[in-house]
Design a protein around this motif. Structure first.
Motif, PDB file in Angstrom:
ATOM      1  N   GLU A  23       0.760  -1.413   0.013  1.00  0.00           N
ATOM      2  CA  GLU A  23      -0.045   0.145   0.089  1.00  0.00           C
ATOM      3  C   GLU A  23       0.857   1.237  -0.034  1.00  0.00           C
ATOM      4  OE1 GLU A  23      -2.012  -3.346   2.143  1.00  0.00           O
ATOM      5  OE2 GLU A  23      -0.221  -2.527   2.163  1.00  0.00           O
ATOM      6  N   ILE A  24       2.005   1.099   0.603  1.00  0.00           N
ATOM      7  CA  ILE A  24       2.823   2.295   0.619  1.00  0.00           C
ATOM      8  C   ILE A  24       3.600   2.579  -0.765  1.00  0.00           C
ATOM      9  CG2 ILE A  24       4.964   3.343   1.858  1.00  0.00           C
ATOM     10  CD1 ILE A  24       2.424   2.963   3.614  1.00  0.00           C
ATOM     11  N   ALA A  27       1.247   4.454  -2.903  1.00  0.00           N
ATOM     12  CA  ALA A  27       1.287   5.786  -2.779  1.00  0.00           C
ATOM     13  C   ALA A  27       2.502   6.463  -3.109  1.00  0.00           C
ATOM     14  CB  ALA A  27       1.211   5.993  -1.293  1.00  0.00           C
ATOM     15  N   TYR A 161       2.166  13.837   4.617  1.00  0.00           N
ATOM     16  CA  TYR A 161       1.101  13.223   5.408  1.00  0.00           C
ATOM     17  C   TYR A 161       1.486  11.702   6.278  1.00  0.00           C
ATOM     18  CZ  TYR A 161       1.028  10.783   0.998  1.00  0.00           C
ATOM     19  OH  TYR A 161       1.270  10.162  -0.318  1.00  0.00           O
ATOM     20  N   MET A 163       0.658   7.783   6.645  1.00  0.00           N
ATOM     21  CA  MET A 163      -0.160   6.829   6.512  1.00  0.00           C
ATOM     22  C   MET A 163      -0.129   5.611   7.454  1.00  0.00           C
ATOM     23  SD  MET A 163       0.179   6.092   2.376  1.00  0.00           S
ATOM     24  CE  MET A 163      -1.130   4.787   2.354  1.00  0.00           C
ATOM     25  N   ILE A 165      -1.843   1.950   7.944  1.00  0.00           N
ATOM     26  CA  ILE A 165      -2.590   0.779   7.074  1.00  0.00           C
ATOM     27  C   ILE A 165      -3.086  -0.177   8.044  1.00  0.00           C
ATOM     28  CG2 ILE A 165      -2.825  -0.783   5.374  1.00  0.00           C
ATOM     29  CD1 ILE A 165      -2.294   1.903   4.270  1.00  0.00           C
TER      30      ILE A 165
END
Length: 198
Positions: A23-24, A27, A161, A163, A165
Motif C-alpha cells: 500500500e505504501i 502511494a 502526511y 499513512m 494501514i
C-alpha cells in the motif's frame, strides 16, 4: 502492457531485509508521478520493491537503485530476474556516494538515508529537473521531522502526511484488523528560484 502499481508483498524475494509494503509503494509511485519514460533514482533500495515497481511503470525509462549492503544488492538482483526487469542499474554505495555521475532525473525516492539525509537531498536537488519529484519516506518521527527541516529554504514545493494501514486478517468466521507500522511520506516538486513554498 501497462503496469498497475501494487505488487503483492509475497511476490518479492525478501529474506530478512526490510521492505516497503504494497500500500505504501502504491502511494509512493503515485507521488513520484512515474511515467513510461521516467528516469528515477531509488536511494536505500533494500529488497528493490520500490525500484522494481518503478522500472515496470517506466518501461521506456530507467531506474537507478542505490543500496549499501551486499544482502540487499543480492535481493535486488534476484527480484530483477524474477520480474524480468532490464531497465535498471544497481549501484552498491552509501548515498550520496553513487549519485555523482547520474543523469538528470524525473524523480528521486529516498527510503533510507543512513544519517546522510541532508547530503542526499543536496544531490537530489542538483540532479532533479525543474518539475521533478522528490519523495521521502520515514518510519520514525525523528526522520519525519528531519525531512521537513531539510526542505526549508530549498527550491521545492512540498506536502506531507502519515499513512497508517490496517489489513484484514481472517480469524475463523470473522475478520480482524492487522496494523502495519505508520509511515511518514513527504513529497516535493522542484521549482525555479531559491524560495521554498511549504
Amino acid at each position: 502492457m501497462r503496469h498497475f502499481f501494487g505488487i503483492r508483498d509475497e511476490e518479492f524475494i525478501r529474506g530478512d531485509v526490510p521492505m516497503t509494503k504494497q500500500e505504501i509503494r502504491m502511494a509512493v509511485m503515485n507521488e513520484a508521478r512515474v511515467d513510461e519514460d521516467s528516469v528515477i533514482l531509488d536511494v536505500g533500495a533494500g529488497t528493490g520493491s520500490i525500484s522494481i515497481e518503478a522500472a515496470l511503470g517506466a518501461p521506456k525509462g530507467h531506474v537507478y537503485a542505490i543500496e549499501r549492503f551486499d544482502k540487499g544488492i543480492e535481493l535486488i538482483q534476484q527480484n530483477m530476474e524474477k520480474f524480468n526487469v532490464s531497465n535498471m542499474t544497481v549501484i552498491k554505495a552509501k548515498a550520496p556516494e553513487g549519485m555523482e555521475d547520474l543523469p538528470e532525473l524525473d524523480a528521486v525516492i529516498i527510503g533510507g538515508s543512513a544519517g546522510q539525509l541532508g547530503n542526499i537531498i543536496d544531490e537530489a536537488q542538483r540532479l532533479l529537473k525543474i518539475g521533478g519529484r522528490l519523495v521521502v519516506t520515514a518510519v520514525t518521527m525523528e526522520t519525519g521531522s528531519a525531512i521537513l527541516k531539510e526542505l526549508k529554504g530549498r527550491p521545492f514545493e512540498y506536502h506531507g502526511y502519515q499513512m497508517a494501514i490496517n489489513r484484514y486478517r481472517k480469524a475463523g468466521p470473522y475478520h480482524l484488523l492487522d496494523p502495519l507500522s505508520p509511515i511518514f511520506i513527504v513529497s516535493a516538486t522542484k521549482v525555479q528560484g531559491e524560495e521554498t513554498i511549504g
